[in-house]
Design an enzyme around this catalytic site. Structure first.
Site, PDB file in Angstrom:
ATOM      1  N   GLY A   1      -0.828  26.705  26.301  1.00  7.09           N
ATOM      2  CA  GLY A   1      -1.597  25.649  26.932  1.00  7.09           C
ATOM      3  C   GLY A   1      -0.795  24.366  26.960  1.00  7.09           C
TER       4      GLY A   1
ATOM      5  N   GLN B   1       0.539  15.460  27.473  1.00  2.17           N
ATOM      6  CA  GLN B   1       1.701  15.985  26.746  1.00  2.17           C
ATOM      7  C   GLN B   1       2.994  15.853  27.549  1.00  2.17           C
ATOM      8  OE1 GLN B   1      -0.491  19.792  25.566  1.00  2.17           O
ATOM      9  NE2 GLN B   1       0.974  19.487  23.893  1.00  2.17           N
TER      10      GLN B   1
ATOM     11  N   CYS C   1       1.132  23.333  18.143  1.00  2.00           N
ATOM     12  CA  CYS C   1       1.053  22.500  19.340  1.00  2.00           C
ATOM     13  C   CYS C   1       2.468  22.185  19.793  1.00  2.00           C
ATOM     14  CB  CYS C   1       0.288  21.216  19.009  1.00  2.00           C
ATOM     15  SG  CYS C   1       0.113  20.086  20.404  1.00  2.00           S
ATOM     16  N   LEU C   2       2.688  22.218  21.091  1.00  2.00           N
ATOM     17  CA  LEU C   2       4.011  21.894  21.625  1.00  2.00           C
ATOM     18  C   LEU C   2       4.397  20.452  21.330  1.00  2.00           C
ATOM     19  CD1 LEU C   2       3.815  23.772  25.045  1.00  2.00           C
ATOM     20  CD2 LEU C   2       4.933  24.522  22.936  1.00  2.00           C
TER      21      LEU C   2
ATOM     22  N   HIS D   1      -8.518  23.119  22.251  1.00  2.00           N
ATOM     23  CA  HIS D   1      -7.312  22.404  21.826  1.00  2.00           C
ATOM     24  C   HIS D   1      -6.813  21.483  22.946  1.00  2.00           C
ATOM     25  CE1 HIS D   1      -3.277  22.291  19.690  1.00  2.00           C
ATOM     26  NE2 HIS D   1      -2.955  21.894  20.905  1.00  2.00           N
ATOM     27  N   GLU D   2      -6.702  22.033  24.152  1.00  2.00           N
ATOM     28  CA  GLU D   2      -6.200  21.248  25.281  1.00  2.00           C
ATOM     29  C   GLU D   2      -7.212  20.187  25.707  1.00  2.00           C
ATOM     30  OE1 GLU D   2      -3.130  21.460  25.803  1.00  2.00           O
ATOM     31  OE2 GLU D   2      -2.857  23.359  24.775  1.00  2.00           O
TER      32      GLU D   2
ATOM     33  N   HIS E   1      -6.813  17.063  23.790  1.00  2.00           N
ATOM     34  CA  HIS E   1      -5.694  16.216  24.236  1.00  2.00           C
ATOM     35  C   HIS E   1      -6.137  15.195  25.283  1.00  2.00           C
ATOM     36  CE1 HIS E   1      -2.071  17.583  22.244  1.00  2.00           C
ATOM     37  NE2 HIS E   1      -2.334  18.849  22.521  1.00  2.00           N
TER      38      HIS E   1
END
Length: 165
Positions: free
Chosen positions: A46, A51, A93-94, A135-136, A139
Protein backbone atom coordinates in the site's frame (compact mmCIF):
# COMPACT_ATOMS: atom_id res chain seq x y z
CA UNK A 1 5.35 6.21 -15.04
CA UNK A 2 8.08 6.93 -12.55
CA UNK A 3 9.38 5.88 -9.20
CA UNK A 4 8.89 8.66 -6.65
CA UNK A 5 10.82 9.30 -3.47
CA UNK A 6 9.11 7.85 -0.41
CA UNK A 7 9.00 10.30 2.48
CA UNK A 8 10.22 8.90 5.78
CA UNK A 9 9.14 9.40 9.38
CA UNK A 10 10.25 12.86 10.50
CA UNK A 11 9.13 14.49 7.23
CA UNK A 12 6.40 17.01 8.13
CA UNK A 13 4.23 16.01 5.14
CA UNK A 14 3.45 12.68 6.85
CA UNK A 15 1.77 14.51 9.74
CA UNK A 16 -0.58 16.69 7.67
CA UNK A 17 -4.19 16.09 6.79
CA UNK A 18 -4.78 15.59 3.09
CA UNK A 19 -7.15 17.56 0.90
CA UNK A 20 -10.15 16.11 -0.88
CA UNK A 21 -9.73 15.41 -4.60
CA UNK A 22 -12.22 17.40 -6.67
CA UNK A 23 -11.60 15.64 -9.98
CA UNK A 24 -9.18 13.15 -11.48
CA UNK A 25 -7.22 14.86 -14.24
CA UNK A 26 -4.15 13.80 -16.21
CA UNK A 27 -1.77 14.79 -13.39
CA UNK A 28 -3.80 12.78 -10.89
CA UNK A 29 -3.74 9.71 -13.15
CA UNK A 30 0.03 10.03 -13.50
CA UNK A 31 0.31 10.30 -9.71
CA UNK A 32 -1.75 7.11 -9.26
CA UNK A 33 0.36 5.21 -11.82
CA UNK A 34 3.56 6.46 -10.17
CA UNK A 35 2.25 5.42 -6.76
CA UNK A 36 1.70 1.86 -7.98
CA UNK A 37 5.15 1.78 -9.60
CA UNK A 38 6.76 3.16 -6.43
CA UNK A 39 4.89 0.72 -4.18
CA UNK A 40 5.79 -2.31 -6.30
CA UNK A 41 9.43 -1.22 -6.61
CA UNK A 42 9.64 -0.95 -2.79
CA UNK A 43 7.89 -4.33 -2.29
CA UNK A 44 5.01 -2.67 -0.45
CA UNK A 45 1.32 -3.54 -0.34
CA UNK A 46 0.00 0.00 0.00
CA UNK A 47 1.04 3.60 -0.54
CA UNK A 48 -0.70 6.86 0.29
CA UNK A 49 -0.18 10.12 -1.59
CA UNK A 50 1.45 11.93 1.37
CA UNK A 51 4.13 9.23 1.39
CA UNK A 52 5.30 10.66 -1.95
CA UNK A 53 4.82 14.25 -0.78
CA UNK A 54 1.35 14.91 -2.23
CA UNK A 55 -1.35 16.04 0.21
CA UNK A 56 -4.31 14.50 -1.63
CA UNK A 57 -6.77 11.94 -0.28
CA UNK A 58 -5.58 9.08 -2.48
CA UNK A 59 -4.06 5.72 -1.67
CA UNK A 60 -3.37 2.51 -3.55
CA UNK A 61 -3.37 -1.03 -2.18
CA UNK A 62 -2.43 -4.41 -3.64
CA UNK A 63 -2.22 -7.36 -1.25
CA UNK A 64 -2.63 -9.80 -4.15
CA UNK A 65 -4.96 -12.77 -4.26
CA UNK A 66 -4.74 -16.39 -3.16
CA UNK A 67 -2.90 -17.37 -6.36
CA UNK A 68 -0.28 -14.64 -5.94
CA UNK A 69 -1.64 -12.39 -8.69
CA UNK A 70 -1.76 -8.61 -8.37
CA UNK A 71 -5.11 -7.20 -7.32
CA UNK A 72 -4.69 -3.40 -7.34
CA UNK A 73 -7.20 -1.00 -5.80
CA UNK A 74 -7.29 2.79 -6.02
CA UNK A 75 -9.05 4.75 -3.28
CA UNK A 76 -9.83 8.44 -3.92
CA UNK A 77 -11.50 10.37 -1.08
CA UNK A 78 -12.06 7.18 0.93
CA UNK A 79 -14.29 7.01 3.97
CA UNK A 80 -14.41 4.06 6.35
CA UNK A 81 -18.11 3.48 7.03
CA UNK A 82 -17.93 0.49 9.37
CA UNK A 83 -15.35 -1.38 11.42
CA UNK A 84 -15.95 -4.77 13.03
CA UNK A 85 -13.89 -7.16 15.13
CA UNK A 86 -10.24 -6.90 16.11
CA UNK A 87 -7.03 -8.24 14.67
CA UNK A 88 -3.63 -7.67 16.21
CA UNK A 89 -0.53 -8.16 14.10
CA UNK A 90 2.81 -6.78 13.05
CA UNK A 91 2.85 -3.91 10.57
CA UNK A 92 5.59 -2.16 8.73
CA UNK A 93 5.54 0.93 6.56
CA UNK A 94 7.51 2.14 3.56
CA UNK A 95 7.93 5.44 5.42
CA UNK A 96 9.47 3.68 8.43
CA UNK A 97 11.96 1.38 6.68
CA UNK A 98 13.37 -1.62 8.48
CA UNK A 99 10.94 -1.44 11.42
CA UNK A 100 7.76 -3.25 12.50
CA UNK A 101 5.39 -3.12 15.45
CA UNK A 102 2.20 -4.75 16.73
CA UNK A 103 -0.94 -2.81 15.88
CA UNK A 104 -4.60 -3.53 16.64
CA UNK A 105 -6.95 -2.93 13.71
CA UNK A 106 -10.51 -3.85 12.84
CA UNK A 107 -10.81 -7.34 11.35
CA UNK A 108 -13.40 -6.10 8.82
CA UNK A 109 -14.08 -2.74 7.27
CA UNK A 110 -16.62 -1.29 4.90
CA UNK A 111 -15.21 1.57 2.85
CA UNK A 112 -16.70 4.03 0.38
CA UNK A 113 -14.42 5.74 -2.13
CA UNK A 114 -14.00 6.75 -5.75
CA UNK A 115 -11.86 4.90 -8.27
CA UNK A 116 -9.44 6.49 -10.75
CA UNK A 117 -12.42 7.37 -13.00
CA UNK A 118 -14.18 9.13 -10.07
CA UNK A 119 -16.82 6.41 -9.98
CA UNK A 120 -18.06 5.85 -6.46
CA UNK A 121 -17.84 2.34 -5.02
CA UNK A 122 -18.23 0.56 -1.72
CA UNK A 123 -16.34 -2.52 -0.66
CA UNK A 124 -16.02 -4.75 2.33
CA UNK A 125 -12.62 -6.11 3.26
CA UNK A 126 -11.29 -8.35 5.97
CA UNK A 127 -7.99 -9.66 7.25
CA UNK A 128 -4.83 -8.38 5.60
CA UNK A 129 -6.68 -6.25 3.03
CA UNK A 130 -8.68 -4.56 5.81
CA UNK A 131 -5.41 -3.92 7.71
CA UNK A 132 -3.80 -2.37 4.62
CA UNK A 133 -6.82 -0.13 3.95
CA UNK A 134 -6.87 1.14 7.55
CA UNK A 135 -3.10 1.71 7.53
CA UNK A 136 -3.20 3.78 4.34
CA UNK A 137 -6.37 5.61 5.41
CA UNK A 138 -4.52 6.75 8.54
CA UNK A 139 -1.82 8.32 6.36
CA UNK A 140 -4.45 10.62 4.82
CA UNK A 141 -5.13 11.99 8.28
CA UNK A 142 -1.51 12.51 9.29
CA UNK A 143 -1.34 9.32 11.37
CA UNK A 144 1.59 6.90 11.04
CA UNK A 145 1.30 3.34 12.35
CA UNK A 146 4.02 3.98 14.94
CA UNK A 147 1.42 6.13 16.76
CA UNK A 148 -0.65 2.98 17.32
CA UNK A 149 2.06 0.43 18.09
CA UNK A 150 1.45 -1.69 21.17
CA UNK A 151 4.77 -2.14 22.92
CA UNK A 152 7.86 -1.22 20.97
CA UNK A 153 9.16 -1.06 17.43
CA UNK A 154 11.33 -3.94 16.30
CA UNK A 155 14.12 -3.99 13.75
CA UNK A 156 12.90 -6.34 11.01
CA UNK A 157 15.94 -8.62 11.48
CA UNK A 158 15.11 -8.88 15.19
CA UNK A 159 11.45 -9.59 14.36
CA UNK A 160 12.42 -12.55 12.19
CA UNK A 161 14.17 -14.05 15.22
CA UNK A 162 11.12 -13.38 17.48
CA UNK A 163 8.74 -15.01 14.99
CA UNK A 164 11.04 -18.04 14.63
CA UNK A 165 10.81 -18.72 18.39
Amino acid sequence: MAIRNIRELGDDVLRKECKEVKDVNRRTRILIDDMFDTMYEANGVGLAAPQVGILKRIFVVDVGDEEGNNKPFVFVNPEILERDGVQVGFEGCLSVPGKSGKVARAEKVKVKAFNADMEEFEMEAEGFLARAIQHEYDHLNGVVYVDKVEGRLYDNEELQEVEAE
